[in-house]
Design an enzyme around this catalytic site. Structure first.
Site, short mmCIF file in Angstrom:
data_model
loop_
_atom_site.label_atom_id
_atom_site.label_comp_id
_atom_site.label_asym_id
_atom_site.label_seq_id
_atom_site.Cartn_x
_atom_site.Cartn_y
_atom_site.Cartn_z
N LEU A 81 1.11 -1.42 0.08
CA LEU A 81 -0.03 -0.17 -0.08
C LEU A 81 1.11 1.40 0.33
CD1 LEU A 81 -2.10 -0.96 2.62
CD2 LEU A 81 -2.97 -0.67 -0.17
N ASP A 82 0.63 2.29 -0.87
CA ASP A 82 1.65 3.29 -1.25
C ASP A 82 0.78 4.61 0.50
OD1 ASP A 82 -0.65 4.75 -1.70
OD2 ASP A 82 -0.17 4.54 -3.85
N PRO A 83 1.94 5.27 0.63
CA PRO A 83 1.41 6.27 1.88
C PRO A 83 0.18 6.75 1.76
CG PRO A 83 3.64 6.09 0.69
CD PRO A 83 3.34 5.53 0.07
N ALA B 132 -2.92 5.86 0.57
CA ALA B 132 -4.05 4.18 0.86
C ALA B 132 -3.70 4.10 2.56
CB ALA B 132 -3.98 3.80 -0.08
N ARG C 2 -7.30 2.96 -7.84
CA ARG C 2 -7.09 4.37 -8.97
C ARG C 2 -7.17 4.12 -11.04
NH1 ARG C 2 -2.41 4.96 -4.74
NH2 ARG C 2 -2.02 6.98 -4.10
#
Length: 272
Positions: free
Chosen positions: A37-39, A41, A171
């Site tokens: 998970l990127d920052p 999310a 996204r």
């Protein structure tokens, strides 16, 4: 200590930084996670300790369910609240029009992964290129959109729950929906609710054997598991080619049968 559990990553922290916090919390040295998970999310992140870090590829992690809020009329290079380039005040859409677009996006859809994503390209994450103002050479992908539910629509914000195949991007779904509406749009929030049968449950230890995407096989002489002794095909209950797990009271092993031969993929993994 072997352990498999689901943690809840908050927003504004990378998955790697969050894992470091988990390692300190449990005073563990060897740990890993699945499903970056990127920052931006938040949500479900599958964590494993010690021997269980080798099991991620055998876990059933599909489908994945997300809750997203889509901000209509906004152009962002990262398809989130960072890197916003344009905000347009749009007239509200008829809800039936939005539902029609969502129906058209059910099933298999083609997309290009977001440039600000954890997708790997040339050995690096795509967002590493994007942060330098470069474009990662990403290939067109496909994902399954299994279901959607519009939670509420208060223009210009559309909240929706999506169930996607592994490798799908909320996204990219946002980008496809916006394109069909003839506008720009970005995400203002993103939360992963589940991965397959993995839900957040207070970091409770899970029985890993219940989550393996493998059939259980039986072995006549279980002492061979303890000793890591070579197994002959005729000693197994199931003899068809494939990958299976074997277990006794304390340990389990993962084996592969191919062309009548049996070999260990993982051996003597201790149960938690």
């Amino acid at each position: 200590m072997n352990k498999l559990f689901v943690a809840y990553k908050p927003t504004q922290i990378s998955s790697n930084a969050f894992l470091s916090q988990i390692k300190k919390k449990y005073k563990i040295k060897k740990a890993g996670y699945s499903g970056t998970l990127d920052p931006f999310a938040k949500g479900v992140l599958i964590i494993a300790f010690n021997q269980y870090t080798k099991l991620f590829r055998f876990l059933n992690k599909s489908p994945k369910t997300y809750r997203a809020t889509i901000w209509l009329g906004v152009k962002s290079l990262s398809l989130d609240t960072q890197n916003i380039k344009e905000v347009k005040i749009l007239p509200s859409f008829d809800l039936e029009q939005i539902k029609k677009v969502c129906e058209e996006l059910l099933g298999e859809v083609s997309f290009f992964p977001p440039q600000f994503s954890a997708k790997r390209s040339e050995g690096k994450r795509a967002y590493e290129f994007a942060k330098r103002g470069e474009s990662a050479p990403l290939k067109e992908c496909k994902m399954q959109v299994f279901s959607y539910e519009i939670l509420h629509y208060t223009h210009p914000f559309l909240s929706i729950e999506l169930t996607l195949s592994e490798g799908g991007y909320a996204r990219s779904y946002c980008e496809l929906l916006a394109k069909k509406l003839g506008i720009n749009a970005t995400l203002s929030s993103l939360e992963r609710l589940s991965e397959g049968k993995f839900f957040y449950n207070g970091e409770k230890s899970l029985n890993v054997l219940e989550y393996l995407n493998l059939k259980r096989n039986s072995l006549k002489d279980l002492s061979k598991l303890e000793n890591g002794t070579k197994i002959a095909l005729e000693e197994l209950e199931i003899k068809e080619d494939g990958e299976y797990f074997l277990e006794d009271e304390k340990i389990f092993s993962i084996i592969k049968i191919e062309n009548g031969k049996v070999e260990y993929i993982l051996n003597k993994v201790e149960k938690c």
